[in-house]
Design a protein around this motif. Structure first.
Motif, PDB file in Angstrom:
ATOM      1  N   ALA A 220      -5.442  -9.242  15.911  1.00  0.00           N
ATOM      2  CA  ALA A 220      -6.169 -10.502  16.047  1.00  0.00           C
ATOM      3  C   ALA A 220      -6.525 -11.109  14.688  1.00  0.00           C
ATOM      4  O   ALA A 220      -6.250 -12.289  14.451  1.00  0.00           O
ATOM      5  CB  ALA A 220      -7.406 -10.315  16.913  1.00  0.00           C
ATOM      6  N   PRO A 221      -7.122 -10.365  13.765  1.00  0.00           N
ATOM      7  CA  PRO A 221      -7.435 -10.968  12.456  1.00  0.00           C
ATOM      8  C   PRO A 221      -6.168 -11.403  11.702  1.00  0.00           C
ATOM      9  O   PRO A 221      -6.179 -12.427  11.022  1.00  0.00           O
ATOM     10  CB  PRO A 221      -8.162  -9.860  11.689  1.00  0.00           C
ATOM     11  CG  PRO A 221      -8.622  -8.887  12.699  1.00  0.00           C
ATOM     12  CD  PRO A 221      -7.685  -9.011  13.860  1.00  0.00           C
ATOM     13  N   MET A 222      -5.115 -10.636  11.842  1.00  0.00           N
ATOM     14  CA  MET A 222      -3.877 -10.987  11.165  1.00  0.00           C
ATOM     15  C   MET A 222      -3.345 -12.324  11.699  1.00  0.00           C
ATOM     16  O   MET A 222      -2.981 -13.208  10.925  1.00  0.00           O
ATOM     17  CB  MET A 222      -2.830  -9.887  11.371  1.00  0.00           C
ATOM     18  CG  MET A 222      -1.515 -10.146  10.659  1.00  0.00           C
ATOM     19  SD  MET A 222      -0.311  -8.834  10.899  1.00  0.00           S
ATOM     20  CE  MET A 222       0.177  -9.131  12.578  1.00  0.00           C
ATOM     21  N   PHE A 223      -3.347 -12.486  13.020  1.00  0.00           N
ATOM     22  CA  PHE A 223      -2.876 -13.738  13.609  1.00  0.00           C
ATOM     23  C   PHE A 223      -3.808 -14.898  13.281  1.00  0.00           C
ATOM     24  O   PHE A 223      -3.361 -16.011  13.042  1.00  0.00           O
ATOM     25  CB  PHE A 223      -2.693 -13.614  15.120  1.00  0.00           C
ATOM     26  CG  PHE A 223      -1.433 -12.897  15.509  1.00  0.00           C
ATOM     27  CD1 PHE A 223      -0.213 -13.354  15.059  1.00  0.00           C
ATOM     28  CD2 PHE A 223      -1.468 -11.779  16.312  1.00  0.00           C
ATOM     29  CE1 PHE A 223       0.965 -12.707  15.412  1.00  0.00           C
ATOM     30  CE2 PHE A 223      -0.299 -11.124  16.669  1.00  0.00           C
ATOM     31  CZ  PHE A 223       0.913 -11.582  16.212  1.00  0.00           C
ATOM     32  N   ASP A 224      -5.126 -14.627  13.259  1.00  0.00           N
ATOM     33  CA  ASP A 224      -6.074 -15.686  12.906  1.00  0.00           C
ATOM     34  C   ASP A 224      -5.829 -16.170  11.479  1.00  0.00           C
ATOM     35  O   ASP A 224      -5.844 -17.373  11.212  1.00  0.00           O
ATOM     36  CB  ASP A 224      -7.518 -15.187  13.049  1.00  0.00           C
ATOM     37  CG  ASP A 224      -7.920 -14.986  14.505  1.00  0.00           C
ATOM     38  OD1 ASP A 224      -7.250 -15.577  15.387  1.00  0.00           O
ATOM     39  OD2 ASP A 224      -8.891 -14.246  14.756  1.00  0.00           O
ATOM     40  N   GLY A 225      -5.605 -15.247  10.571  1.00  0.00           N
ATOM     41  CA  GLY A 225      -5.298 -15.618   9.181  1.00  0.00           C
ATOM     42  C   GLY A 225      -4.011 -16.417   9.100  1.00  0.00           C
ATOM     43  O   GLY A 225      -3.927 -17.417   8.369  1.00  0.00           O
ATOM     44  N   TYR A 226      -3.016 -15.990   9.844  1.00  0.00           N
ATOM     45  CA  TYR A 226      -1.732 -16.691   9.851  1.00  0.00           C
ATOM     46  C   TYR A 226      -1.903 -18.108  10.393  1.00  0.00           C
ATOM     47  O   TYR A 226      -1.388 -19.077   9.825  1.00  0.00           O
ATOM     48  CB  TYR A 226      -0.732 -15.899  10.697  1.00  0.00           C
ATOM     49  CG  TYR A 226       0.635 -16.506  10.768  1.00  0.00           C
ATOM     50  CD1 TYR A 226       1.501 -16.434   9.682  1.00  0.00           C
ATOM     51  CD2 TYR A 226       1.074 -17.165  11.926  1.00  0.00           C
ATOM     52  CE1 TYR A 226       2.764 -16.990   9.740  1.00  0.00           C
ATOM     53  CE2 TYR A 226       2.328 -17.726  11.985  1.00  0.00           C
ATOM     54  CZ  TYR A 226       3.175 -17.635  10.892  1.00  0.00           C
ATOM     55  OH  TYR A 226       4.420 -18.201  10.951  1.00  0.00           O
ATOM     56  N   ILE A 227      -2.661 -18.245  11.481  1.00  0.00           N
ATOM     57  CA  ILE A 227      -2.877 -19.555  12.091  1.00  0.00           C
ATOM     58  C   ILE A 227      -3.647 -20.465  11.146  1.00  0.00           C
ATOM     59  O   ILE A 227      -3.313 -21.640  10.991  1.00  0.00           O
ATOM     60  CB  ILE A 227      -3.598 -19.401  13.455  1.00  0.00           C
ATOM     61  CG1 ILE A 227      -2.640 -18.770  14.472  1.00  0.00           C
ATOM     62  CG2 ILE A 227      -4.128 -20.738  13.965  1.00  0.00           C
ATOM     63  CD1 ILE A 227      -3.303 -18.359  15.771  1.00  0.00           C
TER      64      ILE A 227
END
Length: 142
Positions: free
Chosen positions: A78-85
């Motif tokens: 989740a944090p990885m995808f949030d950073g990517y987004i």
């Protein structure tokens, strides 16, 4: 008892036969040989493709095995995808700003082109008028 009997040989049967092959048969055999060569090449190509696909399959099986062995916790994703987004949103905003700047530059260029076009047409009209005057003066002079 009868003993050994004499053997008679018909001489005309001992003469070699001179048979010539039919050219159409020769062509047919040649075509068959070419077809066999072509099929052999196609088969070899097919076998190469099969070997390549088997190697690719092994690579994919290995990757799949490695991926199955990795256990990623959803909380880490989740944090990885949030950073990517959020990074993608920043890039989108920057592209939007670039677009606005480029559209204003485009409008300025289009206006400049239109001005140059109008000036060009004015100059052509002036040139034509001067040319007409010159022709009229020349006629009057002659």
């Amino acid at each position: 008892m009868s003993g050994i009997q004499g053997v008679t040989v018909k001489q005309h049967l001992l003469v070699p036969l001179h048979l010539e092959l039919d050219p159409s048969m020769q062509r047919g055999r040649q075509e068959e040989k070419e077809q066999i060569k072509s099929l052999s090449n196609q088969f070899a190509s097919f076998m190469d493709k099969v070997r390549f696909l088997e190697q690719q399959n092994k690579v994919l099986e290995t990757k799949w095995s490695l991926l199955k062995d990795q256990r990623v916790v959803k909380n880490n994703l989740a944090p990885m995808f949030d950073g990517y987004i959020s990074n993608m949103r920043r890039q989108l905003e920057a592209l939007g700003e670039d677009r606005l700047q480029l559209s204003s530059k485009l409008k300025a260029m289009q206006d400049a082109v239109e001005d140059f076009k109008n000036k060009y047409e004015e100059e052509i009209n002036k040139h034509m008028a001067v040319e007409d005057d010159f022709v009229m003066l020349k006629k009057g002079f002659d």
